[in-house]
Motif scaffolding. Structure first.
Motif, PDB file in Angstrom:
ATOM      1  N   UNK A 147      -3.246 -60.996  12.664  1.00  0.00           N
ATOM      2  CA  UNK A 147      -2.975 -61.733  11.414  1.00  0.00           C
ATOM      3  C   UNK A 147      -1.496 -61.370  10.887  1.00  0.00           C
ATOM      4  N   UNK A 148      -1.232 -60.159  10.925  1.00  0.00           N
ATOM      5  CA  UNK A 148       0.084 -59.612  10.524  1.00  0.00           C
ATOM      6  C   UNK A 148       1.215 -60.364  11.373  1.00  0.00           C
ATOM      7  N   UNK A 172      -2.241 -54.778  -2.579  1.00  0.00           N
ATOM      8  CA  UNK A 172      -1.064 -54.385  -2.736  1.00  0.00           C
ATOM      9  C   UNK A 172      -0.105 -55.494  -2.614  1.00  0.00           C
ATOM     10  N   UNK A 173      -0.080 -56.584  -1.483  1.00  0.00           N
ATOM     11  CA  UNK A 173       0.779 -57.507  -1.378  1.00  0.00           C
ATOM     12  C   UNK A 173       0.717 -58.519  -2.625  1.00  0.00           C
ATOM     13  N   UNK A 174      -0.478 -58.785  -2.879  1.00  0.00           N
ATOM     14  CA  UNK A 174      -0.841 -59.867  -3.774  1.00  0.00           C
ATOM     15  C   UNK A 174      -0.252 -59.182  -5.333  1.00  0.00           C
ATOM     16  N   UNK A 232      -1.396 -64.897   5.278  1.00  0.00           N
ATOM     17  CA  UNK A 232      -0.840 -65.711   4.410  1.00  0.00           C
ATOM     18  C   UNK A 232       0.118 -64.844   3.499  1.00  0.00           C
ATOM     19  N   UNK A 233      -0.688 -63.652   3.235  1.00  0.00           N
ATOM     20  CA  UNK A 233       0.084 -62.736   2.167  1.00  0.00           C
ATOM     21  C   UNK A 233       1.562 -62.332   3.030  1.00  0.00           C
ATOM     22  N   UNK A 234       1.333 -61.932   4.452  1.00  0.00           N
ATOM     23  CA  UNK A 234       2.298 -61.465   4.945  1.00  0.00           C
ATOM     24  C   UNK A 234       3.747 -62.584   5.034  1.00  0.00           C
ATOM     25  N   UNK A 254      -8.426 -61.878  -3.051  1.00  0.00           N
ATOM     26  CA  UNK A 254      -7.432 -61.917  -1.766  1.00  0.00           C
ATOM     27  C   UNK A 254      -8.050 -61.161  -0.825  1.00  0.00           C
ATOM     28  N   UNK A 255      -7.490 -61.176   0.468  1.00  0.00           N
ATOM     29  CA  UNK A 255      -8.148 -60.296   1.591  1.00  0.00           C
ATOM     30  C   UNK A 255      -8.740 -61.237   2.598  1.00  0.00           C
ATOM     31  N   UNK A 256      -9.103 -62.163   2.603  1.00  0.00           N
ATOM     32  CA  UNK A 256      -9.722 -63.245   3.552  1.00  0.00           C
ATOM     33  C   UNK A 256     -10.933 -62.422   4.255  1.00  0.00           C
TER      34      UNK A 256
END
Length: 499
Positions: free
Chosen positions: A470-471, A259-261, A57-59, A81-83
């Motif tokens: 996932x990515x 870091x993405x969040x 999701x974050x990607x 975050x992180x799933x």
């Protein structure tokens, strides 16, 4: 290792799973049709709403912003975050992964992402020595023989058969294989019964199933397992003990999501489980939580298909997609890190690897940091006999290690565990599928439904079920959505260079 010979009685984990699912249903219940609210929903708008703040999701959100989306919102049910990745502090300044951890050299997209985010990847610390095998009460270490020659021959034969079937499968679409329905009509339990005659020929494949999917062979179809064999480049890569040295992320794999969040900022909303998605063709696309109603152009559902059962879709999803979500199975895992002052097993000529048929611990690996201290073992268990209380559960794990490593294993200075079954927002860490699911409904896995797109590791064309998958799924979903938005003039076409 799980007892595959007979059904198990209702266990603590099954009871906990029922409690967790019930809690999840209660949390999202007021979002279902017919439930009244005490206050109107706050209305917002966005170009895209992404559901799920795991890696995929974050990607997705990050790539959409790069593609020119003006506004993206990420809704996450958890308060983090992180799933399926979570970093835990095992010792001061030493972090371990309670979820997804290891990556391989060919996991190029997640390694590139880590480099871009400034997260270092290092080889797993490899202690020299012998593994320990503990089966049927017999402990074998060092030069002990585990397989007979006949069992080795049979195992090679089983490997060749599985890999040959895998070669028939189209990349990323095993359901399109000519014999897909045939392979999907039988469980691995029945296939092994017909193709194996030795104890270890069968047991080694059962271990690969357990290690990869956290289930017994009766719970997974031949097609699903063969697809995994193909995706990972052969049966050996699914074994608990592989020749390939994996990498881990310094500080834990959750660092990538954190870091993405941080870069996404207030676009990420935690504690916001989605209750309903309304995609009426004649009206706006709407995503609802308990507090918000968000109108948008596109939605990306970035989660395991089974987790989408918590969302009410209006109108109802097409039957293939609905059945895929309904019949998708997730297998929760139990992962525990046991910390010692030093890796004592290395001085005893052991490499920290243990594999056995105990009900508490199945697989053990050396997870000591490259500095050499503290010594850390990471263990995975089926958990059928784990006690309910945290303290008793940890004591049971340490006691199980005594059979592998002797009395020194009693001197643990810390135990950090993660029981994914206690997570109400996750149906599991891996996706074994029973016969009849993948061949019938697999084609609906990643195809958009109206203005709804799908991401998550299970939807990846390559490396499905892994962090790499996932990515890749996030990148794919973002590209799909960006193309659709450009066609409708929502975001500008990419600039072209003239020359």
């Amino acid at each position: 290792m799980r007892n595959f010979s007979k059904p198990l009685p209702l266990t603590r984990r099954e009871l906990l799973r029922g409690t967790a699912l019930a809690a999840g249903s209660m949390l999202v219940g007021c979002g279902q049709r017919g439930c009244s609210r005490s206050a109107p929903l706050e209305k917002r708008t966005a170009d895209v709403v992404v559901i799920g703040a795991g890696l995929s999701g974050l990607v997705t959100a990050r790539e959409l912003l790069k593609a020119g989306a003006g506004s993206v919102m990420v809704l996450e049910a958890r308060n983090r975050v992180g799933g399926l990745t979570i970093s835990q502090e095992a010792a001061p300044g030493v972090f371990v992964d309670g979820g997804g951890s290891w990556v391989r050299p060919n996991h190029t997209r997640i390694l590139a992402l880590a480099e871009e985010l400034g997260v270092s990847a290092v080889d797993v610390s490899e202690g020299r020595g012998s593994p320990i095998f503990l089966f049927d009460g017999v402990r074998i270490a060092g030069a002990g023989r585990l397989f007979s020659r006949a069992e080795m021959r049979e195992l090679r034969g089983l490997r060749d058969k599985l890999e040959a079937m895998g070669a028939e499968l189209p990349d990323g679409a095993p359901w399109n294989a000519p014999r897909a329905a045939e392979y999907d009509s039988i469980s691995m339990f029945n296939w092994l019964s017909e193709n194996s005659t030795t104890v270890w020929g069968r047991r080694d494949v059962e271990m690969a199933i357990d290690w990869t999917f956290g289930c017994g062979p009766e719970e997974i179809s031949l097609l699903r397992f063969v697809a995994a064999v193909k995706a990972q480049g052969g049966l050996e890569n699914l074994m608990a003990i592989s020749r390939e040295i994996p990498k881990v992320f310094v500080g834990g794999s959750q660092q990538l999501s954190l870091k993405m969040a941080e870069l996404l900022g207030d676009r990420v909303l935690l504690g916001s489980p989605v209750t309903r998605i309304v995609d009426e063709p004649s009206g706006p696309l709407r995503v609802e939580t308990e507090r918000l109603s968000i109108e948008c152009h596109r939605v990306v559902v970035a989660m395991m298909p089974a987790d989408a059962r918590r969302i009410d879709f209006e109108p109802s999803l097409p039957k293939p997609k609905k059945e895929l979500i309904r019949q998708w199975s997730g297998s929760p895992d139990y992962k525990v890190h046991i910390v010692y002052e030093k890796p004592f097993w290395r001085a005893n000529g052991l490499n920290g690897i243990g594999v056995g048929d105990g009900s508490v611990v199945d697989f053990i690996f050396d997870n000591t940091p490259s500095s050499g201290a503290p010594g850390i073992l990471v263990a995975f268990g089926a958990g059928e006999e784990l006690p309910a209380s945290l303290r008793a559960r940890r004591e049971a794990v340490v006691d199980a290690l005594l059979d592998f490593f002797g009395d020194e294993a009693r001197e643990a200075i810390n135990v950090v565990d993660m029981d994914w079954l206690s997570e109400p927002w996750s149906s599991g860490c891996a996706s074994p599928l029973r016969p009849g699911v993948l061949s019938k409904y697999g084609a609906a896995l990643r195809d958009p439904v109206g203005r709804i797109h799908w991401a998550g590791s299970d939807t990846s064309l390559e490396h499905d079920g892994s962090m790499e998958g996932a990515v890749r799924s996030g990148e794919r979903a973002a590209a799909e959505v960006a193309t659709a938005l450009r066609e409708r003039g929502v975001i500008p076409a990419p600039a072209t260079s003239s020359g």
